[in-house]
Design a protein around this motif. Structure first.
Motif, short mmCIF file in Angstrom:
data_model
loop_
_atom_site.label_atom_id
_atom_site.label_comp_id
_atom_site.label_asym_id
_atom_site.label_seq_id
_atom_site.Cartn_x
_atom_site.Cartn_y
_atom_site.Cartn_z
N TYR A 112 -12.83 -17.11 23.50
CA TYR A 112 -11.64 -16.27 23.43
C TYR A 112 -10.62 -16.71 24.48
CZ TYR A 112 -14.28 -12.91 20.61
OH TYR A 112 -15.03 -12.31 19.62
N ARG A 113 -9.40 -16.88 24.04
CA ARG A 113 -8.31 -17.14 24.98
C ARG A 113 -7.70 -15.80 25.38
NH1 ARG A 113 -4.48 -21.56 22.60
NH2 ARG A 113 -3.48 -19.70 21.68
N ARG A 114 -7.00 -15.77 26.48
CA ARG A 114 -6.48 -14.51 26.99
C ARG A 114 -5.51 -13.82 26.03
NH1 ARG A 114 -7.92 -17.54 31.26
NH2 ARG A 114 -8.58 -16.48 33.18
N PRO A 137 -15.00 1.25 18.74
CA PRO A 137 -13.87 1.71 17.94
C PRO A 137 -12.50 1.39 18.54
CG PRO A 137 -14.72 3.53 19.20
CD PRO A 137 -15.61 2.36 19.52
N LEU A 138 -12.47 0.81 19.73
CA LEU A 138 -11.21 0.58 20.43
C LEU A 138 -10.76 -0.87 20.34
CD1 LEU A 138 -11.74 2.67 23.70
CD2 LEU A 138 -10.71 3.39 21.53
N ARG A 139 -9.46 -1.10 20.39
CA ARG A 139 -8.89 -2.44 20.42
C ARG A 139 -7.96 -2.52 21.63
NH1 ARG A 139 -6.61 -3.61 14.49
NH2 ARG A 139 -7.00 -5.79 15.03
N MET A 140 -8.16 -3.54 22.47
CA MET A 140 -7.41 -3.67 23.72
C MET A 140 -6.97 -5.11 23.91
SD MET A 140 -9.58 -1.45 26.51
CE MET A 140 -10.03 0.25 26.21
N SER A 141 -5.84 -5.26 24.57
CA SER A 141 -5.38 -6.59 24.97
C SER A 141 -6.16 -7.04 26.20
CB SER A 141 -3.89 -6.56 25.29
OG SER A 141 -3.66 -5.82 26.48
N PHE A 142 -6.01 -8.32 26.52
CA PHE A 142 -6.68 -8.84 27.71
C PHE A 142 -6.20 -8.10 28.96
CE2 PHE A 142 -6.86 -11.82 31.30
CZ PHE A 142 -8.21 -12.16 31.27
N ASP A 143 -4.91 -7.88 29.07
CA ASP A 143 -4.38 -7.19 30.25
C ASP A 143 -4.89 -5.76 30.33
OD1 ASP A 143 -2.99 -9.42 31.07
OD2 ASP A 143 -1.10 -8.82 30.14
N GLU A 144 -5.04 -5.09 29.19
CA GLU A 144 -5.58 -3.73 29.21
C GLU A 144 -7.03 -3.73 29.67
OE1 GLU A 144 -3.04 -1.44 25.73
OE2 GLU A 144 -4.68 -2.80 25.15
N LEU A 145 -7.80 -4.72 29.21
CA LEU A 145 -9.19 -4.83 29.66
C LEU A 145 -9.27 -5.05 31.17
CD1 LEU A 145 -10.90 -7.06 26.94
CD2 LEU A 145 -11.44 -4.69 27.47
N ARG A 146 -8.42 -5.93 31.66
CA ARG A 146 -8.47 -6.25 33.08
C ARG A 146 -7.95 -5.11 33.94
NH1 ARG A 146 -11.61 -10.65 33.95
NH2 ARG A 146 -10.38 -11.28 35.76
N THR A 193 -18.40 1.74 23.79
CA THR A 193 -17.43 0.91 24.52
C THR A 193 -18.01 0.46 25.86
OG1 THR A 193 -16.30 2.76 25.65
CG2 THR A 193 -15.54 2.20 23.44
N LEU A 194 -18.81 1.32 26.49
CA LEU A 194 -19.44 0.92 27.75
C LEU A 194 -20.42 -0.22 27.53
CD1 LEU A 194 -20.17 4.43 29.34
CD2 LEU A 194 -18.33 2.83 29.97
N ILE A 195 -21.20 -0.16 26.43
CA ILE A 195 -22.15 -1.24 26.13
C ILE A 195 -21.40 -2.54 25.91
CG2 ILE A 195 -23.91 -2.04 24.51
CD1 ILE A 195 -24.84 0.26 26.22
N SER A 196 -20.25 -2.49 25.25
CA SER A 196 -19.45 -3.70 25.05
C SER A 196 -18.95 -4.26 26.38
CB SER A 196 -18.27 -3.41 24.13
OG SER A 196 -17.55 -4.59 23.82
N LEU A 197 -18.56 -3.38 27.29
CA LEU A 197 -18.06 -3.83 28.59
C LEU A 197 -19.13 -4.54 29.40
CD1 LEU A 197 -15.85 -0.81 29.77
CD2 LEU A 197 -15.08 -3.00 28.85
N THR A 208 -13.44 -7.64 34.75
CA THR A 208 -13.77 -8.05 36.12
C THR A 208 -15.17 -7.58 36.49
OG1 THR A 208 -12.92 -6.02 37.11
CG2 THR A 208 -11.34 -7.82 36.75
N PRO A 209 -15.79 -8.19 37.50
CA PRO A 209 -17.09 -7.70 37.95
C PRO A 209 -17.07 -6.23 38.36
CG PRO A 209 -16.66 -9.88 38.87
CD PRO A 209 -15.39 -9.43 38.19
N GLN A 210 -15.94 -5.79 38.92
CA GLN A 210 -15.84 -4.39 39.36
C GLN A 210 -15.82 -3.43 38.17
OE1 GLN A 210 -13.79 -6.91 40.47
NE2 GLN A 210 -14.91 -7.17 42.41
#
Length: 289
Positions: free
Chosen positions: A112-114, A145-154, A195-199, A206-208
């Protein structure tokens, strides 16, 4: 993301002190090595309405003439995994590379690219085992069920309570439906846990944030430790579709030899009796097409 359906089918508590983490890690190792006897509980997975997830409590009772059994709980496992995740360097690169290995089969791989552009390679996937680039416009990352951009994930919260609140609110506002219509509050809790399992398994956070996701899982009612497995500790976790078993390795903070996981391609993935190991890292290389 209709193009991704076939991919889908193939498949608060303060941080503990270093002394507490070391003691828990030793207890986990003792339990997994068989030095500490414990009763095994046989689990029958029956689809039920998902419940909210929390740590189970196990009391160690001293036995005459011997040492007490290891006091290993689901909360212990997840908090050790959180500490491991937080202390593991993230690395860097252009592509987030995920390798999904089912049993002894050849792995399926995803890059996956950013911006959401991605490539896949694996038997049974598009491309027939060769590197395949999806030519649709870049897609958001999918977490249950959620869709997020890379920046939202970070940018997700690194506090476990704030993280769960954010995800639970996003799930409730997503308009998700079940076969019976609008999900119940317990079902919404189950979707938030997905969503937590996906994270903790596939998402390029990030590791945090990954550590916060483990701590949020530890704080949910219903998570139960089922004992050791070849890949780590087996945990019973209530998801939106019912109780499921997820295997977490607290020493690597990764999902390993698990029958259930939540991929970035959406939904919840299951295997037919074979364990799945998931590895993810940053890389600058794509394989030759």
């Amino acid at each position: 993301m209709d193009d991704l359906r076939e991919i889908r089918t193939v498949l608060a508590k303060p941080e503990p002190s270093p002394e507490v983490v070391a003691r828990r890690r030793g207890q986990l190792h003792a339990a997994m090595s068989g030095r500490a006897p414990r009763r095994r509980t046989r689990l029958l997975l029956v689809p039920v309405a998902a419940a909210a997830v929390a740590a189970a409590v196990v009391v160690a009772v001293a036995r005459p003439g011997g040492a007490p059994p290891a006091a290993t709980t689901a909360r212990d496992v997840l908090l050790v995994a959180a500490t491991t995740a937080e202390r593991t360097p993230e690395g860097s690169g252009t592509y987030w590379h995920i390798t999904v290995t089912v049993g002894s089969r050849p792995p399926s791989e995803y890059w996956y690219r950013r911006d959401g552009q991605f490539w896949i390679r694996g038997k049974g996937l598009k491309g027939g085992g060769k590197l395949f680039r999806f030519t649709t416009k870049p897609q958001p990352f999918t977490l249950g069920p959620l869709r997020m951009s890379f920046d939202e994930l970070r940018g997700l919260p690194v506090d476990e309570d704030a993280l769960y609140t954010r995800l639970r609110s996003a799930v409730a506002g997503s308009g998700i439906r079940t076969s019976a219509g609008a999900p119940s509050e317990k079902e919404l809790d189950g979707f938030a846990v997905e969503t937590l399992i996906s994270l903790v398994s596939e998402a390029p956070v990030t590791p945090q944030v990954r550590a916060a996701a483990y701590r949020a899982l530890a704080a949910r009612p219903g998570v139960t430790d089922l004992g050791e497995s070849g890949g780590g500790r087996r945990l019973r976790v209530p998801l939106s579709g019912g109780d499921r078993e997820v295997v977490v390795d607290p020493d690597t903070a990764r999902v390993r030899d698990t029958p259930v996981w939540v991929p970035l391609t959406g939904g919840v993935a299951f295997t037919d009796g074979e364990g799945v190991t998931i590895d993810a890292e940053w890389t600058d290389e794509l394989p030759a097409e």
